[in-house]
Structures are given as structure tokens and as C-alpha cells.
Scaffold this active site. Structure first.
Site, short mmCIF file in Angstrom:
data_model
loop_
_atom_site.label_atom_id
_atom_site.label_comp_id
_atom_site.label_asym_id
_atom_site.label_seq_id
_atom_site.Cartn_x
_atom_site.Cartn_y
_atom_site.Cartn_z
N LYS A 212 0.78 -1.24 -0.02
CA LYS A 212 0.08 -0.07 -0.05
C LYS A 212 1.04 1.36 -0.06
O LYS A 212 1.81 1.25 0.37
CB LYS A 212 -1.00 -0.10 1.21
N ARG A 249 -3.76 -10.35 4.69
CA ARG A 249 -4.04 -10.21 3.15
C ARG A 249 -2.69 -9.53 2.46
O ARG A 249 -2.60 -8.44 2.66
CB ARG A 249 -5.19 -9.29 2.94
N1 HH2 Z 1 -7.63 -3.86 0.50
C1 HH2 Z 1 -7.80 -4.05 -1.01
C2 HH2 Z 1 -8.80 -4.76 -1.46
N2 HH2 Z 1 -9.44 -5.54 -0.57
N3 HH2 Z 1 -9.99 -6.38 1.86
C3 HH2 Z 1 -9.70 -6.12 2.93
N4 HH2 Z 1 -10.57 -6.98 3.80
N5 HH2 Z 1 -8.76 -5.45 3.62
C4 HH2 Z 1 -8.14 -4.69 2.67
O1 HH2 Z 1 -7.06 -4.00 3.35
C5 HH2 Z 1 -8.08 -4.65 1.55
C6 HH2 Z 1 -9.09 -5.49 0.71
C7 HH2 Z 1 -6.95 -3.17 -1.96
O2 HH2 Z 1 -5.74 -4.13 -2.44
P1 HH2 Z 1 -5.69 -4.73 -3.79
O3 HH2 Z 1 -6.70 -5.93 -3.94
O4 HH2 Z 1 -4.39 -5.34 -4.00
O5 HH2 Z 1 -6.13 -3.61 -4.82
P2 HH2 Z 1 -7.42 -3.47 -5.44
O6 HH2 Z 1 -8.46 -3.11 -4.53
O7 HH2 Z 1 -7.20 -2.31 -6.47
O8 HH2 Z 1 -7.92 -4.69 -6.00
#
Ligand code: HH2
Length: 270
Positions: A212, A249
Site C-alpha cells: 500500500k 491479506r
Molecule cells: N485492500 C484491498 C482490497 N480489499 N479487503 C480487506 N478486507 N482489507 C484490505 O485491506 C483490502 C481489501 C486493496 O488491495 P488490492 O486488492 O491489491 O487492490 P484493488 O483493491 O485495486 O484490487
């Protein structure tokens, strides 16, 4: 959930996720990635078909279903690994659970649609309730808190109560402070430093710090690129474990498993 910290590996089937968008969109590539994460020791796979990165645009439920369901079916056909669906939409969660997913990971804490809590109760699956200030498209515009830990904690208590009032069993609920979701770097750091105040509520805590932006903001030699954020991601994850997180995660499963095994070994040594 047992006392052992679990690693949730991220598989994004989105064209625009902030760190790996597009790379695993093709179903075969996504399945290959899922297999790799299982081989590296993932305890859970988190399938996301709508990007929630700052500034991202929403997609329809039909599109999310079209992207996610074939992958869930393919993973389930060859592995018993627990699968979570990263969605705000009850319709998508319902389709994912029917296809073999086990957990509803909701960055909107069942608040996106009015029937979120009742659908979660009906599905009977584990549910991740995450805190977000605002919505993904605009959440980083001007986040503000008077007391970030207190406000996140109160929000999560209220959402857990709403879920339980609708019939979700207490032991099915996990909480997540939502690192990076409507938060400045200093908000993220305060939440990590005082995560124990949220863990004290007695629900398992899921933590998503992997790659992040606040990690780049802390890089003294100048804003690490996305593929250079692993060291900071591991440091933040271990800091979170020290304060009570029980599920991480992450994008980099093998590296996180190694970091955890050293952490556990030191913790067990005398
Ligand atoms: N962060 C992201 C997406 N989903 N779910 C939970 N429970 N906690 C988090 O911190 C979280 C989440 C963002 O990361 P990423 O999936 O890599 O990116 P994107 O949202 O663009 O798919």
C-alpha cells in the site's frame, strides 16, 4: 479460528487493481497464480473482481460475476483451500458462495446495499467487515478523523452489531481497520500502532497492508515503486501481528510465510 496467524493470498481478476491489475485477468493466468499462491503456503485465497484502489470506478454485479465465478469454480475443482470473495455486492457474494467460496470479504462492511446483513446471515459464511471512510472513487481526497482509532472501532462495533441483529453468528465475524481506505499515512500508522484496541473486541482481525501507498511514503530514499514495497509490507504485517492481527491479506505469500515462520520461531524460543 485457531491461534495460528493465517496468510490470505490475493488473486485480482480486475483490469485496474493498483498493484497487479490486468496481469491475472485472463482466467488461465489467474488460475496459475492461484496455484502458485497455494504452493507457497496460502491458507486462504481472496478473489477480487472489482478494484477498490483510490480513484477506481465501480463495475456492475454482472461483470464481477463474469470475472470471478469461473475462477472460483476452477480453484474449488482442484483444491479445498478456503476461498474468500472480495465484493461489496450481496448478489456477487451469493454467486461466489454458490460456486464454492467460503468467506465474504466486504470492504463496505455489509453497508453497500440494504440487504447486505440479511444476505450474509442467509449465506451463513464467515464475513469480513472492513472500515472505509467514503467510497473508493473519492476516499483519498481529504480523509479526516478527530480520533481515528476510536472512530474505526465504533464503526466496526456498529457494523458487527448490525450483522448480528440480522442473524449473522458472532463467531462468523472478522474485523479489518481498512488500511489505506480513506486514510492518510499517519492514520494508517496510528491504526497499526494501536491495533490491539480493536483486537480487544474479541473478533479475529484481518490486516491488509501489502504494497500500500503509505509504505512508499515512508521510504527514506524516495517512494518505493510497487514492486519495491515488499520489505515495508513485511515490516507492517509483523507490526500488526504484534498488536493482535490474525489474518494477513498479502500479494507476496511465500515471502510472508517465511517472515511469519521466523517471527513464530523467535516467539517460541527461550
Ligand atoms: N485492500 C484491498 C482490497 N480489499 N479487503 C480487506 N478486507 N482489507 C484490505 O485491506 C483490502 C481489501 C486493496 O488491495 P488490492 O486488492 O491489491 O487492490 P484493488 O483493491 O485495486 O484490487
Amino acid at each position: 479460528m485457531s491461534g495460528q496467524v493465517k496468510v490470505m493470498g490475493i488473486v485480482n481478476v480486475t483490469p485496474d487493481s493498483f498493484s497487479d491489475g490486468g496481469r491475472f485477468l485472463a482466467p488461465r493466468a489467474a488460475l496459475a497464480h492461484a496455484r502458485r499462491l497455494i504452493a507457497e503456503g496460502a491458507d486462504i485465497l481472496d478473489i477480487g473482481a472489482e478494484s477498490t484502489r483510490p480513484g477506481s470506478d465501480p463495475v456492475t454485479a454482472e461483470e464481477e460475476i463474469r470475472r470471478a465465478i469461473p475462477l472460483i469454480e476452477a480453484i474449488r475443482a482442484e483444491s479445498p483451500v478456503p476461498i474468500s470473495i472480495d465484493t461489496m455486492k450481496p448478489q456477487v457474494a451469493r454467486a461466489a458462495i454458490a460456486a464454492g467460496a467460503d468467506i465474504w470479504n466486504d470492504v463496505a462492511a455489509l453497508g453497500f446495499a440494504p440487504d447486505g446483513p440479511t444476505v450474509a446471515a442467509e449465506l451463513g459464511c464467515d464475513v469480513v467487515l472492513m472500515h472505509m471512510q467514503g467510497e473508493p472513487r473519492t476516499m483519498q481526497a481529504d480523509p479526516h478523523y478527530d480520533d481515528v482509532v476510536g472512530e474505526v472501532r465504533d464503526f466496526l462495533i456498529a457494523r458487527a452489531e448490525a450483522a448480528m441483529a440480522a442473524g449473522v453468528a458472532r463467531e462468523k465475524i472478522w474485523l479489518d481497520p481498512g488500511i489505506g481506505f480513506g486514510k492518510r499515512p499517519e492514520h494508517n500508522l496510528t491504526l497499526l500502532a494501536r491495533l490491539d484496541e480493536i483486537a480487544q473486541l474479541g473478533f479475529p482481525i484481518l490486516l491488509g497492508v501489502s504494497r500500500k501507498r503509505f509504505i512508499a511514503a515512508l521510504d527514506p530514499v524516495g517512494g518505493a515503486a510497487l514492486d519495491g514495497r515488499l520489505p515495508g509490507s513485511l515490516a507492517a504485517a509483523l507490526a500488526g501481528i504484534g498488536k493482535g492481527a490474525s489474518v494477513l491479506r498479502v500479494h507476496d505469500v511465500g515471502e510472508t510465510v517465511q517472515a511469519l515462520s521466523v517471527w513464530n520461531a523467535v516467539g517460541a524460543a527461550r
